[in-house]
Scaffold this motif. Structure first.
Motif, mmCIF file in Angstrom:
data_model
loop_
_atom_site.group_PDB
_atom_site.id
_atom_site.type_symbol
_atom_site.label_atom_id
_atom_site.label_comp_id
_atom_site.label_asym_id
_atom_site.label_seq_id
_atom_site.Cartn_x
_atom_site.Cartn_y
_atom_site.Cartn_z
ATOM 1 N N ASP A 180 18.664 0.805 -0.527
ATOM 2 C CA ASP A 180 19.662 -0.250 -0.363
ATOM 3 C C ASP A 180 19.533 -1.248 -1.518
ATOM 4 O O ASP A 180 18.578 -2.018 -1.577
ATOM 5 C CB ASP A 180 19.447 -0.957 0.981
ATOM 6 C CG ASP A 180 20.497 -2.030 1.263
ATOM 7 O OD1 ASP A 180 21.284 -2.357 0.347
ATOM 8 O OD2 ASP A 180 20.528 -2.545 2.400
ATOM 9 N N ALA A 181 20.519 -1.205 -2.426
ATOM 10 C CA ALA A 181 20.500 -2.112 -3.577
ATOM 11 C C ALA A 181 21.085 -3.480 -3.232
ATOM 12 O O ALA A 181 21.022 -4.407 -4.051
ATOM 13 C CB ALA A 181 21.265 -1.498 -4.751
ATOM 14 N N GLY A 182 21.698 -3.614 -2.058
ATOM 15 C CA GLY A 182 22.185 -4.919 -1.605
ATOM 16 C C GLY A 182 23.238 -5.553 -2.503
ATOM 17 O O GLY A 182 23.376 -6.768 -2.527
ATOM 18 N N ASN A 183 23.986 -4.716 -3.266
ATOM 19 C CA ASN A 183 24.979 -5.197 -4.239
ATOM 20 C C ASN A 183 24.344 -6.048 -5.346
ATOM 21 O O ASN A 183 25.021 -6.790 -6.049
ATOM 22 C CB ASN A 183 26.115 -5.987 -3.564
ATOM 23 C CG ASN A 183 26.889 -5.147 -2.570
ATOM 24 O OD1 ASN A 183 26.787 -5.350 -1.366
ATOM 25 N ND2 ASN A 183 27.641 -4.175 -3.071
ATOM 26 N N GLY A 184 23.020 -5.931 -5.491
ATOM 27 C CA GLY A 184 22.315 -6.678 -6.535
ATOM 28 C C GLY A 184 22.226 -5.895 -7.826
ATOM 29 O O GLY A 184 22.803 -4.807 -7.976
ATOM 30 N N ALA A 185 21.454 -6.429 -8.751
ATOM 31 C CA ALA A 185 21.390 -5.873 -10.111
ATOM 32 C C ALA A 185 20.635 -4.556 -10.196
ATOM 33 O O ALA A 185 20.647 -3.901 -11.232
ATOM 34 C CB ALA A 185 20.757 -6.908 -11.049
ATOM 35 N N ALA A 186 19.968 -4.141 -9.123
ATOM 36 C CA ALA A 186 19.240 -2.857 -9.138
ATOM 37 C C ALA A 186 20.189 -1.663 -9.217
ATOM 38 O O ALA A 186 19.791 -0.584 -9.666
ATOM 39 C CB ALA A 186 18.374 -2.729 -7.885
ATOM 40 N N GLY A 187 21.445 -1.855 -8.773
ATOM 41 C CA GLY A 187 22.372 -0.733 -8.580
ATOM 42 C C GLY A 187 22.450 0.305 -9.685
ATOM 43 O O GLY A 187 22.187 1.492 -9.452
ATOM 44 N N PRO A 188 22.806 -0.081 -10.929
ATOM 45 C CA PRO A 188 22.975 0.924 -11.991
ATOM 46 C C PRO A 188 21.695 1.710 -12.283
ATOM 47 O O PRO A 188 21.748 2.935 -12.450
ATOM 48 C CB PRO A 188 23.390 0.072 -13.204
ATOM 49 C CG PRO A 188 23.998 -1.170 -12.622
ATOM 50 C CD PRO A 188 23.228 -1.437 -11.364
ATOM 51 N N ALA A 189 20.555 1.027 -12.329
ATOM 52 C CA ALA A 189 19.289 1.729 -12.596
ATOM 53 C C ALA A 189 18.948 2.649 -11.429
ATOM 54 O O ALA A 189 18.463 3.775 -11.633
ATOM 55 C CB ALA A 189 18.169 0.717 -12.830
ATOM 56 N N LEU A 190 19.220 2.193 -10.208
ATOM 57 C CA LEU A 190 18.903 2.995 -9.025
ATOM 58 C C LEU A 190 19.708 4.287 -9.003
ATOM 59 O O LEU A 190 19.180 5.355 -8.674
ATOM 60 C CB LEU A 190 19.163 2.168 -7.762
ATOM 61 C CG LEU A 190 18.855 2.852 -6.438
ATOM 62 C CD1 LEU A 190 17.388 3.251 -6.348
ATOM 63 C CD2 LEU A 190 19.235 1.939 -5.266
ATOM 64 N N GLU A 191 20.999 4.199 -9.367
ATOM 65 C CA GLU A 191 21.829 5.409 -9.393
ATOM 66 C C GLU A 191 21.282 6.423 -10.404
ATOM 67 O O GLU A 191 21.180 7.614 -10.118
ATOM 68 C CB GLU A 191 23.279 5.037 -9.734
ATOM 69 C CG GLU A 191 23.989 4.336 -8.582
ATOM 70 C CD GLU A 191 25.409 3.922 -8.916
ATOM 71 O OE1 GLU A 191 25.823 4.067 -10.091
ATOM 72 O OE2 GLU A 191 26.113 3.452 -7.997
ATOM 73 N N LYS A 192 20.921 5.944 -11.592
ATOM 74 C CA LYS A 192 20.387 6.851 -12.618
ATOM 75 C C LYS A 192 19.019 7.406 -12.212
ATOM 76 O O LYS A 192 18.704 8.575 -12.462
ATOM 77 C CB LYS A 192 20.259 6.123 -13.962
ATOM 78 C CG LYS A 192 21.595 5.952 -14.701
ATOM 79 C CD LYS A 192 21.401 5.235 -16.031
ATOM 80 C CE LYS A 192 22.712 5.099 -16.802
ATOM 81 N NZ LYS A 192 23.087 6.311 -17.564
ATOM 82 N N LEU A 193 18.214 6.562 -11.593
ATOM 83 C CA LEU A 193 16.862 6.970 -11.206
ATOM 84 C C LEU A 193 16.893 8.046 -10.130
ATOM 85 O O LEU A 193 16.257 9.102 -10.269
ATOM 86 C CB LEU A 193 16.098 5.735 -10.704
ATOM 87 C CG LEU A 193 14.663 5.950 -10.229
ATOM 88 C CD1 LEU A 193 13.774 6.372 -11.393
ATOM 89 C CD2 LEU A 193 14.117 4.676 -9.584
#
Length: 467
Positions: A180-193
């Protein structure tokens, strides 16, 4: 030219304020000028600048870059991303010697702020106060710096994946995780990871949205984990990971939906690390469970209790050479095979690695932990002018008794029932209390001791303060 900051924005660990009320572009420009001046005087070079997904972040980034370049520093703009991606850009690039991330962290959507790193060390406390003094005096160097854009996201994700080095992909093939990225800044890196991780991965709210439409991005509050718990239950997943708004703090739940709090995660990391680095010194903040310190000792490590605050912990790690540290709030710091800063995406990878190396599922590791009864963080409003004085009074009274007190950060008192803590927040006009015991009666007695000390200082625990 001079500049006056609003008195509330220059905090102990970072700079933070309400957009349009206490913080705006002029402040960002002044921060840039002061930071660039200090860096040039110290013989430093370029500054990396990143920002989170808040709607006000691009405006502040533009003004910050103007300030940095006006005082003669060259800027490397890495764009929107997680705070640890900015730390990575600063730590991994030989030509970069400072970093500033524009982020409101887990604060409400109308807040924003700045987290800084200066020649490889945290920039906080007296450093931040110095920026205020320099702005008031107009003590800034003049210059004409340049700015360039640099893509670091792919290199950052590559570096995160190194946390699984030595683990066979087939050991991870059955992995099923909720995120759960919570609509925060983790999103793009999390998708690639997660696209590059073995196993099955189910992602929530990776679209960056600074209004946080689904839930507030603070995984230390259990109510914000409701969506992740529902996902893990519906898909029968192994465990779930959540991030705060700028991805420097991790939240986790096991396959049964039980929260794995910051100090409990550190118990898992410590057990894994001490197999690789026997006898290591492991640091945790004063709010952490006794079970954590006992776990470190039982596995042959040296536990060290230290002050709460990510900048304070990072500084203590550098000083002691500690390979691992963490806080109740979900900041986890790996210097072992990493850079020593708080990175929730890397911490997630290390949780996967620890589970494989320890030969137990995350749910088994959580289930094996001692059942301690503890209060959440009890936070209550106390006037700014009174909060530190009240703690001093408590400390003074306890020094006249035979109480077992650790006063490294507030007072932490150990009794036969367990322990209780009372400390002043460095960032808000609140006192924070916490207690832990192995029996309900013991917990009641500990809370009674907190209340007694507050009453002796003319205070009460009644008014709960929000984060």
């Amino acid at each position: 030219m001079t500049h006056q900051f609003h008195p509330t924005v220059l905090r102990e660990y970072d700079i933070r304020g309400i957009i349009g009320e206490t913080l705006g572009p002029d402040d960002a420009r002044a921060i840039g000028r002061g930071f660039a001046t200090l860096l040039r005087r110290a013989g430093g070079g370029k500054v990396a600048v990143g920002y989170d997904g808040r709607t006000s972040s691009p405006m502040l980034e533009q003004a910050l870059v103007e300030g940095l370049t006006a005082s003669g520093v060259d800027v490397v703009r890495i764009g929107m991303g997680a705070t640890p991606m900015l730390y990575y850009a600063e730590a991994s690039a030989e030509d970069v010697e400072g970093g500033i991330q524009i982020t409101g962290s887990h604060n409400p959507a109308n807040y924003n702020g700045f987290k800084m790193v200066f020649m490889g060390r945290p920039f906080f406390g007296a450093d931040i106060r110095k920026l205020g003094e320099m702005a008031a005096a107009g003590d800034w160097l003049e210059g004409e710096g340049t700015s360039e854009t640099r893509e670091v996201l792919d290199a950052y994700v590559d570096r995160l994946l190194e946390g699984l080095a030595g683990i066979a992909p087939e050991a991870l093939s059955g992995l099923r995780v909720g995120w759960d990225a919570g609509n925060g800044a983790a999103g793009p890196a999390l998708e690639k990871l997660t696209a590059r991780l073995p196993g099955e991965h189910f992602l929530l709210f990776t679209e960056v949205d600074g209004t946080f439409p689904n839930h507030h991005p603070d995984p230390t509050e259990e109510k914000n984990l409701a969506d992740l718990k529902a996902l893990v239950a519906a898909k029968n997943l192994d465990f779930g990971i959540a991030f705060d708004g700028d991805a420097d703090r991790i939240g986790a739940i096991d396959g049964q939906g039980r929260v794995i709090w910051g100090d409990q995660l550190l118990m898992i990391y410590a057990e894994d690390l001490l197999k690789m680095v026997p006898g290591a010194l492991i640091i945790a903040d004063v709010k952490a469970s006794r079970a954590l310190f006992d776990t470190v000792s039982r596995h042959g490590g040296v536990p060290l209790m230290w002050k709460t605050g990510h900048s304070l912990i990072k500084s203590k790690m550098k000083e002691t050479g500690s390979p691992l540290a963490g806080e109740m709030s979900g900041h986890v710091f790996f210097a072992h095979e990493y850079y020593g800063y708080d990175d929730a995406l890397y911490a997630a990878i290390r949780l996967i690695a620890a589970s494989v190396r320890l030969g137990q599922s995350v749910t088994q590791l959580r289930g094996a932990m001692p059942a301690m009864l503890n209060t959440p963080e009890l936070r209550f409003q106390v006037d700014e002018s009174r909060k530190f004085a009240a703690i001093d009074e408590v400390r003074q009274r306890l020094s006249l008794t035979d109480a077992q007190v650790n006063d490294i950060d507030g007072v932490r008192v150990t009794t036969a029932d367990g322990w209780w803590l009372l400390r002043a927040s460095n960032t808000q006009d609140v006192l924070v209390a916490r207690a832990e015991s192995d029996s309900p009666e013991g917990l009641d007695r500990l809370i009674g001791q907190i209340d007694e000390q507050l009453e002796l200082s003319g205070l009460e625990r009644g008014v709960q303060a929000a984060h």
